[in-house]
Design an enzyme around this catalytic site. Structure first.
Site, PDB file in Angstrom:
ATOM      1  N   CYS A   1      77.668  42.319  23.565  1.00 41.25           N
ATOM      2  CA  CYS A   1      78.394  43.513  24.374  1.00 41.25           C
ATOM      3  C   CYS A   1      79.392  42.693  25.382  1.00 41.25           C
ATOM      4  CB  CYS A   1      77.109  43.782  25.371  1.00 41.25           C
ATOM      5  SG  CYS A   1      75.950  42.748  26.156  1.00 41.25           S
TER       6      CYS A   1
ATOM      7  N   HIS B   1      75.801  44.716  32.982  1.00 36.93           N
ATOM      8  CA  HIS B   1      76.590  43.549  33.327  1.00 36.93           C
ATOM      9  C   HIS B   1      77.601  43.961  34.219  1.00 36.93           C
ATOM     10  CE1 HIS B   1      74.124  41.156  30.383  1.00 36.93           C
ATOM     11  NE2 HIS B   1      74.716  42.073  29.419  1.00 36.93           N
TER      12      HIS B   1
END
Lengths: 355, 355
Positions: free
Chosen positions: B140, B220
């Site tokens: 990711c 994140h």
């Protein structure tokens, strides 16, 4: 003896008061507080003369069974220097009072740089404070960045510093702060105030800082990149930083992986309130890629400015040189943790999961 | 129609399966799962043929009242392509099986780059995957970085990228992950694996990455610095990034201050599982200082690789061009959030604190 009063007895004020009491050349004249809370009780137990920071609230102290030594103006009159550790913005407003009594004062990093004669970090610009009326000890993060940049600038030259500050959301007691389970750009605009604030100490350093806020209370963490004017080895950088009394290189052997264990370590060593006065630099994180230096450092937001306040008192009065003042402060507080890991010592044996 | 099987039906696998079902040129042959847990029940409810990923555990499914369509080898035989979304390390071990049946497979970012023919990000290197036996959709974070670097590299040239990744500790369901109330250098050594991983996509890009882990689960956050080979204005960078379908510039007017509100916004728009397939770049954070570009972007760790997996299926089989595949994927999933803020619309009125 320098007679020092502390106006504002919260997170910073109570630590500075204890640090003043530990100095051989200072006398704590007393502390001023706005409310008779648990911190006021603790001041009384320690025998610190307590003054009402807001005279109109004197009755609250009497009602709480706390004897006052007087009001804040009495404290100012009794002191050669005032350390103002009141909340952001209040310090600046208090300056008129300090000027009325011609008492020099030290403000904290929440105040505007424009309101003071000079901003201060002992390692960087101690001599600029001599004779000043109002000195500002910069914020915990700016102090931590300036301490780190000082030797790098002197030894290698700093072309540009780029720092991401991963900030604790609030102190452990600040129950109305956040975030919970979030990672917030804070501020979302670039740069954060820290870069410009470092320039109040090092006007010529090129530094960009950005800030992020996370759900943690113990310490800040800085992700530091400094593009140097030369290419030292990692070993050279380690030695350089290791020679600085207020930079603690966290050794790999310590088994300290984050801010939680750092604080636990500080408490295990008997540090008052588990305070970490030093920048805590992860030794393993120091890396050099071409001219780019990288490292992580953790900053204890409640503690790293305490030795700076002590040095600012001496710097302002011109009593000691930078080197002597820092040495006295460090010795009396017990600054310096690396020596605990020097020389022969027993191997660290981790406790089992069962104990 | 490309017949696609999904081996591994957890966080990524279940999302990819749904995305395959939404494509006009693909047929989901089924999904393989190790255990008959809540996700297996959901697969059955959706009518996905369910296969036992570990044949020895077939009885567990029968005991739980779930009918199996067969074992994982049956799924492989029935498929033109397998998307392997098993836990890190398992995918690589599965490759022998895929090779036995001469079925090309797509692995996830947890596998080693050395184990595959090519690593993949649709925007960056779509054409490299054609005819490959094993393709790896990168993690990711690496996907998010590559998508951002693609237009910057093409338009301005990238001299050096320096990124601090402030990583969520675990996904919302990963109850045994930490940290709690800590900020951990992770890894403490520089660089983190993300920089080298970006080089599997862009071998010539100079990038240093460092990682930190914090107590958050939603997304994140990347603190990005890119030193460019030229000096665009902020407006030019905004326009450039805004033109990319998988980069969402979070507008100031949206009143979104962190990852919590981003996810809430995604759910409000009806996104399945509140997924954010796009890099979420804070529009206000885009800043240019000389050649240095700064910005913050949030990456939804559970979702941003989903469109990449879909494109990798087409890229591998050579059925569509990069542009066409990305357009079909984006259209069928509903990628693209900026249009919600385009043109005339009602002013955003914040809810009062009472509601």
């Amino acid at each position: 003896m320098i007679r020092v009063g502390v106006n504002g007895y919260g997170t910073i004020g109570k630590r500075v008061a204890d640090a003043i009491r530990a100095q051989p050349d200072m006398k704590l004249t007393g502390v001023a507080k706005t409310r008779p809370n648990y911190e006021a009780e603790a001041a009384v137990r320690k025998g610190y003369p307590l003054y009402a920071a807001i005279p109109e609230r004197s009755d609250q102290f009497t009602d709480a069974g706390i004897d006052l030594a007087g009001e804040v103006e009495d404290l100012i009159i009794a002191s050669d220097v005032i350390v103002d550790a009141t909340p952001s913005g209040v310090g600046e407003a208090n300056c008129e009072l300090y000027e009325t009594y011609d008492t020099p004062a030290i403000l904290q990093g929440g105040e505007s740089a424009d309101a003071v004669d000079t901003s201060f970090v002992a390692r960087a610009n101690y001599d600029k404070a001599e004779g000043a009326d109002i000195v500002r000890v910069v914020s915990c993060n700016t102090t931590g960045l300036s301490r780190l940049l000082a030797p790098l600038q002197e030894e290698y030259g700093v072309e540009k510093a780029r720092v991401t500050l991963i900030r604790r959301g609030g102190d452990p007691g600040q129950v109305d702060r956040g975030p919970i389970n979030d990672i917030l750009p804070d501020p979302v605009t670039v740069p954060s105030h820290h870069g410009p604030d470092v320039k109040t100490i090092y006007p010529d350093v090129d530094i960009d800082t950005v800030g992020v806020k996370v759900p943690a209370t113990l310490m800040h963490l800085h992700s530091v990149n400094v593009t140097l004017a030369s290419q030292p080895t990692v070993a050279e950088v380690r030695q350089l930083l290791s020679d600085e009394s207020r930079l603690f290189l966290v050794p790999e052997v310590a088994g300290i992986d984050g801010t939680g264990k750092l604080k636990e370590f500080a408490m295990d060593t008997g540090r008052p309130r588990g305070d970490l006065w030093e920048n805590c630099i992860w030794d393993e994180s120091i890396a050099v890629e071409g001219n780019d230096l990288y490292l992580f450092q953790s900053i204890h937001q409640e503690a790293d400015v305490v030795p700076e306040n002590i040095d600012a008192i001496r710097a302002l009065t011109g009593r000691e040189t930078q080197e002597d003042s820092m040495a006295i402060t460090d010795d009396r507080l017990g600054v310096g943790l690396e020596s605990l890991f020097d020389g022969p010592r027993r191997r660290v044996v981790p406790h089992s999961a069962d104990d």
